[in-house]
Motif scaffolding. Structure first.
Motif, PDB file in Angstrom:
ATOM      1  N   LEU A  12       0.855  -1.187   0.000  1.00 16.31           N
ATOM      2  CA  LEU A  12       0.000   0.000   0.000  1.00 16.31           C
ATOM      3  C   LEU A  12       0.887   1.231   0.000  1.00 16.31           C
ATOM      4  O   LEU A  12       1.615   1.479   0.968  1.00 16.31           O
ATOM      5  N   GLY A  13       0.854   1.977  -1.087  1.00 16.66           N
ATOM      6  CA  GLY A  13       1.677   3.187  -1.207  1.00 16.66           C
ATOM      7  C   GLY A  13       0.967   4.381  -0.582  1.00 16.66           C
ATOM      8  O   GLY A  13      -0.126   4.261  -0.028  1.00 16.66           O
ATOM      9  N   GLU A  14       1.623   5.519  -0.725  1.00 18.02           N
ATOM     10  CA  GLU A  14       1.099   6.735  -0.096  1.00 18.02           C
ATOM     11  C   GLU A  14      -0.342   7.048  -0.536  1.00 18.02           C
ATOM     12  O   GLU A  14      -1.183   7.417   0.271  1.00 18.02           O
ATOM     13  N   ARG A  15      -0.595   6.859  -1.822  1.00 16.36           N
ATOM     14  CA  ARG A  15      -1.932   7.161  -2.349  1.00 16.36           C
ATOM     15  C   ARG A  15      -3.000   6.282  -1.680  1.00 16.36           C
ATOM     16  O   ARG A  15      -4.013   6.764  -1.191  1.00 16.36           O
ATOM     17  N   GLU A  16      -2.715   4.976  -1.638  1.00 17.55           N
ATOM     18  CA  GLU A  16      -3.686   4.057  -1.038  1.00 17.55           C
ATOM     19  C   GLU A  16      -3.833   4.298   0.461  1.00 17.55           C
ATOM     20  O   GLU A  16      -4.937   4.267   0.996  1.00 17.55           O
ATOM     21  N   ASN A 265       6.664  -6.740  -1.827  1.00 15.63           N
ATOM     22  CA  ASN A 265       6.013  -5.543  -1.273  1.00 15.63           C
ATOM     23  C   ASN A 265       6.259  -4.373  -2.212  1.00 15.63           C
ATOM     24  O   ASN A 265       7.337  -3.777  -2.178  1.00 15.63           O
ATOM     25  N   THR A 266       5.283  -4.044  -3.015  1.00 13.16           N
ATOM     26  CA  THR A 266       5.534  -3.007  -4.031  1.00 13.16           C
ATOM     27  C   THR A 266       5.828  -1.647  -3.396  1.00 13.16           C
ATOM     28  O   THR A 266       6.602  -0.876  -3.935  1.00 13.16           O
ATOM     29  N   ALA A 267       5.227  -1.368  -2.226  1.00 12.06           N
ATOM     30  CA  ALA A 267       5.460  -0.060  -1.602  1.00 12.06           C
ATOM     31  C   ALA A 267       6.770  -0.053  -0.801  1.00 12.06           C
ATOM     32  O   ALA A 267       7.623   0.811  -1.008  1.00 12.06           O
TER      33      ALA A 267
END
Ligand code: ZN
Length: 307
Positions: A12-16, A265-267
Motif C-alpha cells: 500500500l503506497g502513499e496514495r492508497e 512488497n511493491t510499496a
C-alpha cells in the motif's frame, strides 16, 4: 504477468494509505518513507516498514478497501492474476475478530473477480505470533478454502531470523491433515536449514527460498519434490537475503528449479512486477517460462472454477 507473492500491507503506497486514512476520518496526511529500507538492517528493519500500513488495516472495511485498491492497481499494471497475502491476526488490535477480517477479504476477492480481475487471498500465520491466533487463522482458512471464497491458502510470515521454521510444525501438520494448501516463507533471513524444515513440512512452494542455493542437496530436493520458488529480487537485496553476486534466478532455472518472479512488497520495496522483470532483463522466452511456472504453482481458486 502473475504475482504469486505480494503482501497487502507492504504494497500500500502513499496514495492508497491516504485513501484508507480518509475513509477512517483521519485528519493528518500520511507520508511514506522516501527511501527503501537499508540492507544493513536486514529483514528486521524491512519489517519495521509495516507498522504504518498495519495501523490503517484494523477494521473489516479497511481490509476490504485496501484489497480493492491494490487489486485495481495491479490490474492497471497489466497483471493477469495475483495472490495477495496478509495476516488477519495483525488486524485485530482495535477489536475486530479474525473471522470478520477474513470475511471482508473474501468479499473483496469476490468483488474483484466480478469486476474482471481475479485474485486469490493467502492468509499468513505469523512467526512470533500467539499459537491460538495462528490456529484461528488456520481454522478460518479451512472454512473458506473449500468454497468459492477467493481464500486459497495459508502462509508463514514474519521474522525468520528470530523464529525458526521448525517451531511452526503444528500449523502445517494440521494444514496437511485438513487439506489446506500452503506456502512457507523460508530461505530469506534463514539459510538452507530453514528451507529444509519447510520441505520436511511438505511445502510445494517456498516464499523466496533463495538461500537454498547455499546447499546443493537442498536444491536437489526442491527439484525432485517439484517445489516452486517465489523469488522477489529487489526485496531480497533490501533485506540482505541476497548479498552481492549475480542473482541466482537464471542459474536456478538452468538447473531445473521451478522459479517465479514476484514483488513481495511493491510499496516497501518501491517496485512493480514490470520493474522486477526489467531489472533482471528478463527475455521474452524467460518471461514465458516464469509465467507458465506461476500458472502451474498458483493455488486452486474456486472462484475461477466455473469460469
Ligand atoms: Zn514475503
Amino acid at each position: 504477468m502473475i504475482d504469486l507473492h505480494i503482501h497487502l500491507d507492504g504494497s500500500l503506497g502513499e496514495r492508497e494509505l491516504n485513501a484508507l486514512a480518509a475513509k477512517q476520518n483521519a485528519k493528518t496526511r500520511v507520508t511514506y518513507p522516501s527511501s527503501p529500507p537499508d540492507p544493513e538492517g536486514g529483514l528486521k528493519a524491512y519489517l519495521e516498514r509495516f507498522r504504518l500500513p498495519l495501523s490503517l488495516l484494523q477494521s473489516p472495511e479497511s481490509v476490504y478497501h485496501a484489497i480493492m485498491l491494490l487489486a485495481e492497481r495491479l490490474e492497471k499494471e497489466g497483471l493477469e492474476y495475483a495472490e495477495i497475502r496478509f495476516a488477519p491476526s495483525l488486524s485485530t488490535d482495535t477489536g475486530a475478530t479474525q473471522s470478520e477480517i477474513v470475511s471482508a477479504a473474501s468479499f473483496a476477492a469476490k468483488r474483484s473477480f466480478e469486476r474482471g480481475f481475479p485474485i486469490g487471498i493467502i492468509l499468513c500465520c505469523m512467526r512470533g505470533g500467539e499459537r491460538d491466533a495462528n490456529l484461528e487463522t488456520l481454522r478460518l482458512a479451512e472454512e473458506y478454502v473449500k468454497t468459492a471464497s477467493g481464500i486459497v491458502a495459508i502462509d508463514l510470515a514474519g521474522d525468520e531470523g528470530r523464529f525458526p521454521t521448525e517451531e511452526y510444525k503444528y500449523i502445517f501438520d494440521r494444514a496437511r491433515e485438513k487439506g489446506i494448501p500452503f506456502t512457507i516463507h523460508a530461505g530469506e533471513a534463514g539459510g538452507a536449514e530453514s528451507v529444509r524444515a519447510a520441505l520436511d513440512m511438505g511445502t510445494k512452494r517456498l516464499g523466496h527460498g533463495v538461500r537454498a542455493v547455499e546447499d546443493p542437496e537442498t536444491l536437489r530436493r526442491i527439484i525432485s519434490e517439484g517445489v516452486t520458488l517465489e523469488l522477489c529480487y529487489t526485496s531480497n537485496l533490501q533485506t540482505g537475503a541476497w548479498k552481492g553476486g549475480e542473482y541466482p534466478l537464471r542459474r536456478l532455472m538452468a538447473q531445473g528449479v521451478a522459479v517465479t518472479l514476484n514483488t513481495d512488497n511493491t510499496a516497501v520495496s518501491a517496485t512493480t512486477l514490470r520493474r522486477e522483470y526489467e531489472l533482471l532483463a528478463i527475455t521474452a522466452e524467460e518471461r514465458e517460462i516464469l509465467s507458465a511456472n506461476a500458472r502451474k504453482a498458483a493455488f486452486k481458486n474456486k472462484l475461477l472454477e466455473n469460469d
